[in-house]
Design a protein around this motif. Structure first.
Motif, PDB file in Angstrom:
ATOM      1  N   LEU A 133       0.822  -1.212   0.000  1.00  0.00           N
ATOM      2  CA  LEU A 133       0.000   0.000   0.000  1.00  0.00           C
ATOM      3  C   LEU A 133       0.853   1.258   0.000  1.00  0.00           C
ATOM      4  N   THR A 134       1.907   1.272   0.822  1.00  0.00           N
ATOM      5  CA  THR A 134       2.729   2.473   0.922  1.00  0.00           C
ATOM      6  C   THR A 134       3.720   2.609  -0.236  1.00  0.00           C
ATOM      7  N   GLN A 135       3.881   1.570  -1.026  1.00  0.00           N
ATOM      8  CA  GLN A 135       4.639   1.729  -2.267  1.00  0.00           C
ATOM      9  C   GLN A 135       3.835   2.561  -3.262  1.00  0.00           C
ATOM     10  N   ARG A 136       2.531   2.404  -3.196  1.00  0.00           N
ATOM     11  CA  ARG A 136       1.625   3.175  -4.073  1.00  0.00           C
ATOM     12  C   ARG A 136       1.331   4.547  -3.486  1.00  0.00           C
ATOM     13  N   PHE A 137       1.165   4.599  -2.160  1.00  0.00           N
ATOM     14  CA  PHE A 137       0.896   5.859  -1.463  1.00  0.00           C
ATOM     15  C   PHE A 137       1.924   5.992  -0.335  1.00  0.00           C
ATOM     16  N   PRO A 138       3.059   6.660  -0.574  1.00  0.00           N
ATOM     17  CA  PRO A 138       4.149   6.721   0.415  1.00  0.00           C
ATOM     18  C   PRO A 138       3.731   7.282   1.771  1.00  0.00           C
ATOM     19  N   THR A 139       2.785   8.217   1.790  1.00  0.00           N
ATOM     20  CA  THR A 139       2.278   8.740   3.050  1.00  0.00           C
ATOM     21  C   THR A 139       0.755   8.780   3.005  1.00  0.00           C
ATOM     22  N   ILE A 140       0.156   8.530   4.148  1.00  0.00           N
ATOM     23  CA  ILE A 140      -1.299   8.587   4.278  1.00  0.00           C
ATOM     24  C   ILE A 140      -1.604   9.560   5.410  1.00  0.00           C
ATOM     25  N   LEU A 141      -2.092  10.736   5.059  1.00  0.00           N
ATOM     26  CA  LEU A 141      -2.353  11.811   6.027  1.00  0.00           C
ATOM     27  C   LEU A 141      -1.134  12.095   6.900  1.00  0.00           C
ATOM     28  N   GLY A 142       0.045  12.053   6.272  1.00  0.00           N
ATOM     29  CA  GLY A 142       1.275  12.372   6.989  1.00  0.00           C
ATOM     30  C   GLY A 142       1.940  11.200   7.691  1.00  0.00           C
ATOM     31  N   TRP A 143       1.354  10.011   7.602  1.00  0.00           N
ATOM     32  CA  TRP A 143       1.929   8.812   8.210  1.00  0.00           C
ATOM     33  C   TRP A 143       2.682   8.025   7.139  1.00  0.00           C
ATOM     34  N   ASN A 144       3.961   7.723   7.365  1.00  0.00           N
ATOM     35  CA  ASN A 144       4.721   6.934   6.399  1.00  0.00           C
ATOM     36  C   ASN A 144       4.631   5.443   6.737  1.00  0.00           C
ATOM     37  N   TYR A 145       5.324   4.623   5.957  1.00  0.00           N
ATOM     38  CA  TYR A 145       5.229   3.168   6.115  1.00  0.00           C
ATOM     39  C   TYR A 145       5.604   2.711   7.519  1.00  0.00           C
ATOM     40  N   TYR A 146       6.735   3.189   8.024  1.00  0.00           N
ATOM     41  CA  TYR A 146       7.206   2.718   9.335  1.00  0.00           C
ATOM     42  C   TYR A 146       6.272   3.172  10.454  1.00  0.00           C
ATOM     43  N   GLU A 147       5.693   4.346  10.320  1.00  0.00           N
ATOM     44  CA  GLU A 147       4.771   4.840  11.337  1.00  0.00           C
ATOM     45  C   GLU A 147       3.458   4.056  11.335  1.00  0.00           C
ATOM     46  N   ILE A 148       2.962   3.754  10.139  1.00  0.00           N
ATOM     47  CA  ILE A 148       1.740   2.946  10.044  1.00  0.00           C
ATOM     48  C   ILE A 148       2.008   1.528  10.529  1.00  0.00           C
ATOM     49  N   LEU A 149       3.186   1.007  10.186  1.00  0.00           N
ATOM     50  CA  LEU A 149       3.564  -0.329  10.649  1.00  0.00           C
ATOM     51  C   LEU A 149       3.693  -0.348  12.175  1.00  0.00           C
ATOM     52  N   PHE A 150       4.123   0.758  12.746  1.00  0.00           N
ATOM     53  CA  PHE A 150       4.217   0.868  14.206  1.00  0.00           C
ATOM     54  C   PHE A 150       2.826   0.764  14.837  1.00  0.00           C
ATOM     55  N   ILE A 151       1.857   1.464  14.253  1.00  0.00           N
ATOM     56  CA  ILE A 151       0.472   1.368  14.733  1.00  0.00           C
ATOM     57  C   ILE A 151      -0.014  -0.069  14.649  1.00  0.00           C
ATOM     58  N   SER A 152       0.190  -0.683  13.491  1.00  0.00           N
ATOM     59  CA  SER A 152      -0.292  -2.043  13.251  1.00  0.00           C
ATOM     60  C   SER A 152       0.315  -3.037  14.239  1.00  0.00           C
ATOM     61  N   SER A 153       1.629  -2.975  14.432  1.00  0.00           N
ATOM     62  CA  SER A 153       2.292  -3.929  15.321  1.00  0.00           C
ATOM     63  C   SER A 153       1.979  -3.633  16.786  1.00  0.00           C
ATOM     64  N   PHE A 154       1.803  -2.362  17.137  1.00  0.00           N
ATOM     65  CA  PHE A 154       1.410  -1.990  18.500  1.00  0.00           C
ATOM     66  C   PHE A 154       0.042  -2.588  18.807  1.00  0.00           C
ATOM     67  N   ASN A 155      -0.886  -2.395  17.872  1.00  0.00           N
ATOM     68  CA  ASN A 155      -2.222  -2.982  17.989  1.00  0.00           C
ATOM     69  C   ASN A 155      -2.146  -4.496  18.142  1.00  0.00           C
ATOM     70  N   MET A 156      -1.392  -5.105  17.241  1.00  0.00           N
ATOM     71  CA  MET A 156      -1.311  -6.560  17.186  1.00  0.00           C
ATOM     72  C   MET A 156      -0.729  -7.139  18.468  1.00  0.00           C
ATOM     73  N   PHE A 157       0.312  -6.501  18.980  1.00  0.00           N
ATOM     74  CA  PHE A 157       0.944  -7.008  20.198  1.00  0.00           C
ATOM     75  C   PHE A 157      -0.007  -6.914  21.387  1.00  0.00           C
ATOM     76  N   CYS A 158      -0.585  -5.735  21.600  1.00  0.00           N
ATOM     77  CA  CYS A 158      -1.474  -5.545  22.756  1.00  0.00           C
ATOM     78  C   CYS A 158      -2.693  -6.454  22.676  1.00  0.00           C
ATOM     79  N   TYR A 159      -3.261  -6.571  21.482  1.00  0.00           N
ATOM     80  CA  TYR A 159      -4.463  -7.372  21.290  1.00  0.00           C
ATOM     81  C   TYR A 159      -4.181  -8.856  21.521  1.00  0.00           C
TER      82      TYR A 159
END
Length: 232
Positions: A14-40
């Protein structure tokens, strides 16, 4: 763990097509995803059976717990260990370290904040499951609520929730507060705008996790007191 690997790959594509999403880059979005995944996933290591609690209630198995002179929640939480979540916990932790390394320069203070917020995220996830599970004592059915929760979670957990409409943001903040599992803690740690919570995101996350746990635990006890047994 398969869902986690797929999510990571999907975010990369997704981030290869859209490098940033509302100012969030790949590593930042991945941080959200993995933070969610770990806690859940960590919250379900000892509590996966909460999603099947209506079975325990309808078949009278929970009645056995209630007659024992021990805390009912503690007894139920220790029925079994969810070994299947262990792989997801370890994978998400590795991805969290990887994405965090690329997303931010860390110091002692920020690392301490991250540890505290991870604990808060686990508490929020646990509390959401506890609240939904408690409805079984009132309705004998909570499976539908858990399925709905799972569908919503899987569709929003990998993204900044401020990409959605304000109505959805309000829903994910105050009705089904999935945003407090991973998004808001990540926004605070990465100094990103969280829109709804502003600059107070970190203290609000800590306070909210404590309040939500208290509310969920009180509701659990209330529902048990209202429960009259599976045979009634």
């Amino acid at each position: 763990m398969g869902f986690g690997v797929f999510s990571t790959l999907f975010l990369w594509v997704l981030t290869q097509r859209f490098p940033t999403i509302l100012g969030w880059n790949y590593y930042e979005i991945l941080f959200i995803s993995s933070f969610n995944m770990f806690c859940y996933s960590f919250s379900l290591l000892f509590f996966i059976q909460i999603q099947e609690i209506d079975y325990y209630v309808r078949n009278g198995e929970f009645d056995r717990i209630l007659v024992r002179p021990m805390n009912s929640l503690f007894q139920f939480a220790t029925i079994r260990f969810n070994i299947n979540s262990l792989g997801t916990v370890l994978y998400s932790l590795i991805v969290l370290f990887y994405s965090g390394y690329h997303a931010k320069d860390w110091g002692i203070m920020s690392i301490t904040q991250a540890i505290v917020l991870i604990v808060c995220g686990v508490i929020v996830s646990f509390s959401i499951h506890l609240f939904i599970g408690a409805t079984s004592f009132l309705t004998m059915q909570s499976g539908g609520f858990f399925q709905l929760k799972e569908v919503i979670y899987e569709n929003v957990c990998n993204y900044p929730i401020n990409i959605f409409s304000q109505g959805i943001q309000l829903f994910l903040t105050f009705i089904l507060p999935i945003g407090f599992i991973g998004f808001y803690p990540s926004a605070g740690l990465l100094n990103k705008s969280s829109t709804l919570l502003g600059d107070l995101v970190l203290p609000i996350c800590i306070l909210f996790s404590l309040v939500l746990f208290i509310v969920s635990y009180v509701f659990w006890n209330f529902a048990i007191k209202s429960y009259s047994g599976s045979g009634s």
